[in-house]
Design a protein around this motif. Structure first.
Motif, PDB file in Angstrom:
ATOM      1  N   SER A 196      -5.053  -0.289  -1.505  1.00 20.78           N
ATOM      2  CA  SER A 196      -4.514   1.066  -1.387  1.00 20.78           C
ATOM      3  C   SER A 196      -5.400   2.071  -2.120  1.00 20.78           C
TER       4      SER A 196
ATOM      5  N   MET B  31       0.837  -1.204   0.000  1.00 20.30           N
ATOM      6  CA  MET B  31       0.000   0.000   0.000  1.00 20.30           C
ATOM      7  C   MET B  31       0.869   1.251   0.000  1.00 20.30           C
ATOM      8  N   GLU B  32       0.274   2.346  -0.428  1.00 18.65           N
ATOM      9  CA  GLU B  32       0.925   3.655  -0.387  1.00 18.65           C
ATOM     10  C   GLU B  32       0.296   4.406   0.780  1.00 18.65           C
ATOM     11  N   ALA B  33       1.017   4.520   1.882  1.00 21.06           N
ATOM     12  CA  ALA B  33       0.400   4.885   3.165  1.00 21.06           C
ATOM     13  C   ALA B  33       0.416   6.378   3.469  1.00 21.06           C
TER      14      ALA B  33
ATOM     15  N   PHE C 171       2.611   4.502  -4.986  1.00 16.62           N
ATOM     16  CA  PHE C 171       1.375   4.042  -5.618  1.00 16.62           C
ATOM     17  C   PHE C 171       1.629   3.529  -7.032  1.00 16.62           C
TER      18      PHE C 171
ATOM     19  N   GLU D  59      -5.304   4.730   4.237  1.00 15.69           N
ATOM     20  CA  GLU D  59      -4.065   4.213   4.822  1.00 15.69           C
ATOM     21  C   GLU D  59      -3.113   5.376   5.062  1.00 15.69           C
TER      22      GLU D  59
END
Length: 243
Positions: free
Chosen positions: A87, A28-30, A70, A36
């Protein structure tokens, strides 16, 4: 045995063993609250995180979360660096050519946001700069439908918000839930125009992506999604982050 057939069998066995693994490695791109992001304790939290944990619990598997940019998420699945990506990823025909998606788990739309009262229509942005996240459906939507529009790509939509506040760009185009979350702390800004729900980009909702050969894991995630919707866990998670 033909070497090509042997290679296919090895690949299929490898994918099957991944689906049966005791851990699901989520990429995921947090920097995408409320889906997130990292909290004050440097822990990854958010709607997608809680959802993934609920699915893992339903499947009696462990979860691990791995931070990626991402625009690298799909590639990381294709090369099997991770098992799944959750994500805030829109299900689109173009992405479906590269990965498999679960059923939609969140309905989505997009919107432009600008300084409150500065513009009255999207057309007024024609010669100005719009911030978008690199590799996102928002970027593709603008490039496909408004190829002459000036855009500025960012690795994170949060960076675009910072530049909007500092006057380096004139608007940001992003998901409604993410923008609404940001607007709580930035009341001097407001959405511009109607929600964008083009089904080729946003209308089908978010999905969990897996390698195209990992049908078994996709099916397991779908079954778990069905189960947590029936037992009320999904509604509890949704209320926690969006109510």
């Amino acid at each position: 045995m033909n070497k090509g057939i042997l290679l296919i069998l090895v690949m299929l066995l490898s994918v099957s063993s991944l689906a049966q693994a005791k851990e699901i490695r989520f990429a995921m791109e947090a920097t995408y609250p409320p889906f997130e992001f990292t909290d004050s304790n440097n822990q990854v939290v958010g709607f997608d995180v809680d959802l993934a944990k609920a699915l893992c619990e339903q499947l009696q598997k462990k979860c691990s979360f791995h931070i990626q940019s991402f625009d690298s998420l799909i590639a990381s699945l294709k090369f099997r660096r991770f098992d799944a990506a959750i994500s805030g990823m829109d299900i689109t025909p173009e992405r479906e050519k590269q990965v498999l998606f679960s059923q939609p788990y969140y309905e989505n739309a997009a919107v432009f946001v600008t300084e409150k009262g500065k513009f009255s229509s999207f057309e007024q942005l024609a010669k100005l700069k719009i911030g978008i996240q690199n590799g996102s459906t928002h970027q593709k939507y603008i490039h496909d439908n408004f190829p002459k529009q000036a855009t500025v790509p960012y690795t994170s939509v949060q960076h675009a918000f910072i530049d909007l506040e500092n006057g380096r760009i004139d608007a940001v185009f992003g998901d409604t839930a993410v923008i609404n979350q940001w607007l709580v702390k930035s009341p001097e800004y407001a959405p511009l125009g109607d929600l964008v729900k083009d089904v080729n980009y946003f209308g089908r909702g978010y999905g969990i992506a897996v390698n195209r050969q990992n049908v078994e894991l996709r099916d397991q995630l779908n079954q778990a999604l069905d189960q947590i919707k029936v037992n009320g866990v999904y509604q509890q998670i949704h209320q926690r982050w969006f109510n």
